[in-house]
Design a protein around this motif. Structure first.
Motif, PDB file in Angstrom:
ATOM      1  N   ALA A  90      -4.425   1.499  -3.311  1.00 13.26           N
ATOM      2  CA  ALA A  90      -3.797   2.792  -3.018  1.00 13.26           C
ATOM      3  C   ALA A  90      -3.997   3.758  -4.184  1.00 13.26           C
ATOM      4  CB  ALA A  90      -2.310   2.604  -2.724  1.00 13.26           C
ATOM      5  N   ASN A  91      -3.837   3.266  -5.404  1.00 14.84           N
ATOM      6  CA  ASN A  91      -3.992   4.119  -6.585  1.00 14.84           C
ATOM      7  C   ASN A  91      -5.429   4.597  -6.774  1.00 14.84           C
ATOM      8  OD1 ASN A  91      -1.281   3.964  -7.206  1.00 14.84           O
ATOM      9  ND2 ASN A  91      -1.539   2.212  -8.578  1.00 14.84           N
ATOM     10  N   GLN A  92      -6.375   3.850  -6.282  1.00  9.86           N
ATOM     11  CA  GLN A  92      -7.786   4.238  -6.393  1.00  9.86           C
ATOM     12  C   GLN A  92      -8.246   5.044  -5.186  1.00  9.86           C
ATOM     13  OE1 GLN A  92      -9.863   3.641  -9.030  1.00  9.86           O
ATOM     14  NE2 GLN A  92      -8.036   2.887 -10.047  1.00  9.86           N
ATOM     15  N   ASN A  93      -7.311   5.379  -4.298  1.00  2.00           N
ATOM     16  CA  ASN A  93      -7.637   6.095  -3.057  1.00  2.00           C
ATOM     17  C   ASN A  93      -8.679   5.357  -2.225  1.00  2.00           C
ATOM     18  OD1 ASN A  93      -5.843   8.260  -3.566  1.00  2.00           O
ATOM     19  ND2 ASN A  93      -7.347   9.146  -4.961  1.00  2.00           N
ATOM     20  N   SER A  94      -8.618   4.021  -2.277  1.00  2.00           N
ATOM     21  CA  SER A  94      -9.566   3.197  -1.538  1.00  2.00           C
ATOM     22  C   SER A  94      -9.067   2.820  -0.155  1.00  2.00           C
ATOM     23  CB  SER A  94      -9.860   1.902  -2.316  1.00  2.00           C
ATOM     24  OG  SER A  94     -10.427   2.201  -3.557  1.00  2.00           O
ATOM     25  N   VAL A  99      -4.211   1.745   6.266  1.00  2.00           N
ATOM     26  CA  VAL A  99      -2.757   1.875   6.160  1.00  2.00           C
ATOM     27  C   VAL A  99      -2.094   1.558   7.501  1.00  2.00           C
ATOM     28  CG1 VAL A  99      -0.856   3.481   5.729  1.00  2.00           C
ATOM     29  CG2 VAL A  99      -2.877   3.505   4.243  1.00  2.00           C
ATOM     30  N   ASP A 100      -2.671   2.070   8.585  1.00  2.00           N
ATOM     31  CA  ASP A 100      -2.124   1.783   9.913  1.00  2.00           C
ATOM     32  C   ASP A 100      -2.165   0.288  10.219  1.00  2.00           C
ATOM     33  OD1 ASP A 100      -1.623   4.484  10.284  1.00  2.00           O
ATOM     34  OD2 ASP A 100      -3.424   4.823  11.520  1.00  2.00           O
ATOM     35  N   GLU A 101      -3.262  -0.372   9.854  1.00  2.00           N
ATOM     36  CA  GLU A 101      -3.386  -1.812  10.083  1.00  2.00           C
ATOM     37  C   GLU A 101      -2.383  -2.595   9.240  1.00  2.00           C
ATOM     38  OE1 GLU A 101      -7.496  -2.891   9.523  1.00  2.00           O
ATOM     39  OE2 GLU A 101      -8.142  -1.683  11.230  1.00  2.00           O
ATOM     40  N   LEU A 102      -2.180  -2.164   7.989  1.00  2.00           N
ATOM     41  CA  LEU A 102      -1.193  -2.816   7.134  1.00  2.00           C
ATOM     42  C   LEU A 102       0.221  -2.648   7.704  1.00  2.00           C
ATOM     43  CD1 LEU A 102      -2.544  -1.901   3.602  1.00  2.00           C
ATOM     44  CD2 LEU A 102      -2.268  -4.210   4.514  1.00  2.00           C
ATOM     45  N   LYS A 103       0.522  -1.450   8.160  1.00  2.00           N
ATOM     46  CA  LYS A 103       1.836  -1.208   8.761  1.00  2.00           C
ATOM     47  C   LYS A 103       2.046  -2.094   9.989  1.00  2.00           C
ATOM     48  CE  LYS A 103       2.528   3.625   7.396  1.00  2.00           C
ATOM     49  NZ  LYS A 103       2.560   5.020   7.882  1.00  2.00           N
ATOM     50  N   ALA A 104       1.035  -2.187  10.829  1.00  2.00           N
ATOM     51  CA  ALA A 104       1.137  -3.011  12.032  1.00  2.00           C
ATOM     52  C   ALA A 104       1.320  -4.482  11.661  1.00  2.00           C
ATOM     53  CB  ALA A 104      -0.097  -2.833  12.912  1.00  2.00           C
ATOM     54  N   PHE A 105       0.610  -4.918  10.646  1.00  2.00           N
ATOM     55  CA  PHE A 105       0.736  -6.310  10.193  1.00  2.00           C
ATOM     56  C   PHE A 105       2.155  -6.572   9.674  1.00  2.00           C
ATOM     57  CE2 PHE A 105       0.571  -9.507   6.844  1.00  2.00           C
ATOM     58  CZ  PHE A 105       0.073 -10.577   7.553  1.00  2.00           C
TER      59      PHE A 105
END
Length: 130
Positions: A105-109, A115-121
């Protein structure tokens, strides 16, 4: 494919060989060379050496069919990826996933899709573990 008790040490070149075998198997050494050559040039002897190492490490198995050896993976891609991920997070982040994600996230990668996939997970994990 069997479960492996410990993660074998697989070099980058060995992983490249294993990766093309996971895509479709059983496969001959010549087919492995052809698949690898689609990415970058590989020599037959190099590939045969790597196949031998992977067999010795019990990551690949083979069957002799007439005058050829047909190779197949002994571990699933998903299982190897899971064990490799656990090892990576444990070694670099002391077993904590948050610093890994924060680093991306800090590297804007991270893309919006990431992000949507992480939220769903996370939502699925919360539903399963409540």
């Amino acid at each position: 494919m069997a479960d492996i008790p410990s993660k074998p040490e697989i070099s980058s070149a060995e992983f490249d060989v294993l990766d093309v075998i996971w895509d479709d198997f059983p496969v001959t050494s010549s087919e492995v060379v052809n698949r690898l050559n689609e990415r970058k040039p590989w020599h037959d002897k190099t590939v045969k050496t790597l196949l031998g190492r992977l067999v010795k490490k019990q990551v690949l198995g083979f069957e002799k069919h007439q005058r050829q050896y047909l190779y197949h993976p002994l571990i699933a891609r998903e299982l190897y990826a899971e064990k490799e991920t656990q090892h990576f997070v444990s070694r670099l982040f002391k077993g904590k996933v948050a610093p890994l994600v924060a680093g991306f996230a800090n590297q804007n990668s991270l893309s919006k899709q990431d992000v949507d996939e992480l939220k769903a997970f996370i939502e699925a994990w919360e539903d399963k573990n409540d």
